[in-house]
Motif scaffolding. Structure first.
Motif, mmCIF file in Angstrom:
data_model
loop_
_atom_site.group_PDB
_atom_site.id
_atom_site.type_symbol
_atom_site.label_atom_id
_atom_site.label_comp_id
_atom_site.label_asym_id
_atom_site.label_seq_id
_atom_site.Cartn_x
_atom_site.Cartn_y
_atom_site.Cartn_z
ATOM 1 N N ALA A 191 0.830 -1.210 0.000
ATOM 2 C CA ALA A 191 0.000 0.000 0.000
ATOM 3 C C ALA A 191 0.861 1.256 0.000
ATOM 4 O O ALA A 191 0.519 2.264 -0.635
ATOM 5 N N PHE A 192 1.995 1.209 0.708
ATOM 6 C CA PHE A 192 2.878 2.366 0.757
ATOM 7 C C PHE A 192 3.428 2.682 -0.633
ATOM 8 O O PHE A 192 3.386 3.832 -1.093
ATOM 9 N N LEU A 193 3.923 1.658 -1.332
ATOM 10 C CA LEU A 193 4.457 1.886 -2.677
ATOM 11 C C LEU A 193 3.360 2.302 -3.644
ATOM 12 O O LEU A 193 3.571 3.183 -4.485
ATOM 13 N N GLN A 194 2.188 1.689 -3.521
ATOM 14 C CA GLN A 194 1.096 2.043 -4.414
ATOM 15 C C GLN A 194 0.661 3.484 -4.188
ATOM 16 O O GLN A 194 0.296 4.190 -5.135
ATOM 17 N N GLY A 195 0.715 3.932 -2.933
ATOM 18 C CA GLY A 195 0.377 5.319 -2.645
ATOM 19 C C GLY A 195 1.351 6.289 -3.278
ATOM 20 O O GLY A 195 0.966 7.393 -3.698
ATOM 21 N N ILE A 196 2.630 5.897 -3.358
ATOM 22 C CA ILE A 196 3.632 6.738 -4.019
ATOM 23 C C ILE A 196 3.417 6.739 -5.534
ATOM 24 O O ILE A 196 3.455 7.783 -6.186
ATOM 25 N N PHE A 197 3.177 5.543 -6.087
ATOM 26 C CA PHE A 197 3.020 5.422 -7.540
ATOM 27 C C PHE A 197 1.757 6.129 -8.009
ATOM 28 O O PHE A 197 1.775 6.871 -8.993
ATOM 29 N N GLY A 198 0.664 5.937 -7.291
ATOM 30 C CA GLY A 198 -0.578 6.642 -7.587
ATOM 31 C C GLY A 198 -1.188 6.257 -8.926
ATOM 32 O O GLY A 198 -0.652 5.426 -9.674
#
Length: 286
Positions: A256-263
């Motif tokens: 979720a953290f990486l997905q939040g950065i990637f957007g």
């Protein structure tokens, strides 16, 4: 200080808005950091200086950016006043020294320690065309990763092809998209993401030893275990966080953290994909 907080809350919480006036945002971060520095809160000041530096760095890469930064803006001489304060405070804090890192200093973990139950991979994207002056780095980078991963039994995830989910973005996004795709595959427990131009120098130090040294906790029966609340580790280079090298856990929180950065790919929903204006050098039409 209250006025700077209000400015940050109004204009800096949304990256897209902040990037439209990068040096204005940098000014607020820097001046707030100076106030904390004067009050003795050196760590808080360092965090704010690094936020200012992120805006400074982004501005330097814009058209006319480096030339523009040679001028005083918002009452600050950026190469003299800001860089001197920022780097001096970072040198005094020494946050990149082992003694300053959050870990259980009384627990000894051999640098070559390997936990065979951990499935670890090393990911690197080297997206340089044959015409690039950095193209020579591809062979050196892959050779370095192959030697290290072979020695410790890690998965080698080196590629010169941008992941499909980031093909329409700047190449830098591939370094996020690649690990995200690997995490979704479920093949690995932890992934070390490294910039193409970062190399393993001491081949004896394992990723496992870093995890057990800096992301572990002691159990009542005296055994070390990786803390279940740790999902992401990132390095510092003496000036602040170094985003080129980091370790992510294949957990719901890590993904979720990486997905939040990637957007999302939609610029309306992703402030980092919104177009920003170029800088104008004083006295020169652009």
């Amino acid at each position: 200080m209250e006025s700077y907080h209000l400015l940050m809350e109004s204009y800096a919480l949304d990256a897209g808005i902040a990037l439209h006036c990068r040096m204005g945002a940098a000014t607020v971060f820097y001046r707030q950091g100076r106030l904390y520095l004067g009050l003795g809160y050196l760590q808080r000041a360092a965090n704010l200086f690094q936020l200012a530096m992120s805006m400074f760095w982004d501005a330097s890469r814009a058209e006319n950016g480096m030339a523009c930064l040679q001028y005083e803006m918002w009452g600050i001489r950026w190469f003299e006043d800001f860089m001197e304060t920022y780097l001096t405070n970072a040198a005094n804090l020494r946050r990149n020294d082992l003694a300053m890192l959050p870990h259980l200093s009384d627990l000894q973990v051999p640098p070559s320690y390997r936990d065979p139950s951990l499935r670890i991979a090393v990911f690197s994207l080297c997206d340089y065309s044959p015409e690039s002056p950095m193209y020579w780095l591809l062979a050196r980078s892959r050779q370095n990763r192959e030697a290290y991963c072979s020695r410790h039994g890690y998965g080698l995830e080196w590629t010169s092809q941008r992941p499909s989910s980031s093909k329409d973005r700047h190449p830098v996004w591939g370094q996020i998209a690649g690990p995200l795709e690997l995490l979704a595959g479920g093949k690995y427990d932890w992934i070390l993401s490294m910039d193409c131009d970062s190399l393993f120098v001491d081949m004896t130090v394992t990723v496992d030893s870093l995890l057990y040294r800096f992301a572990s906790r002691a159990t009542p029966w005296g055994k070390l275990e990786i803390d279940p609340d740790v999902h992401f580790l990132i390095s510092e280079d003496g000036r602040g966080l170094a985003g080129g090298n980091w370790i992510v856990r294949n957990s719901q929180e890590g993904r979720a953290f990486l997905q939040g950065i990637f957007g999302p790919d939609d610029a309306n929903g992703n402030p980092y994909l919104r177009p920003v204006c170029n800088l104008q050098v004083p006295g020169r039409a652009t």
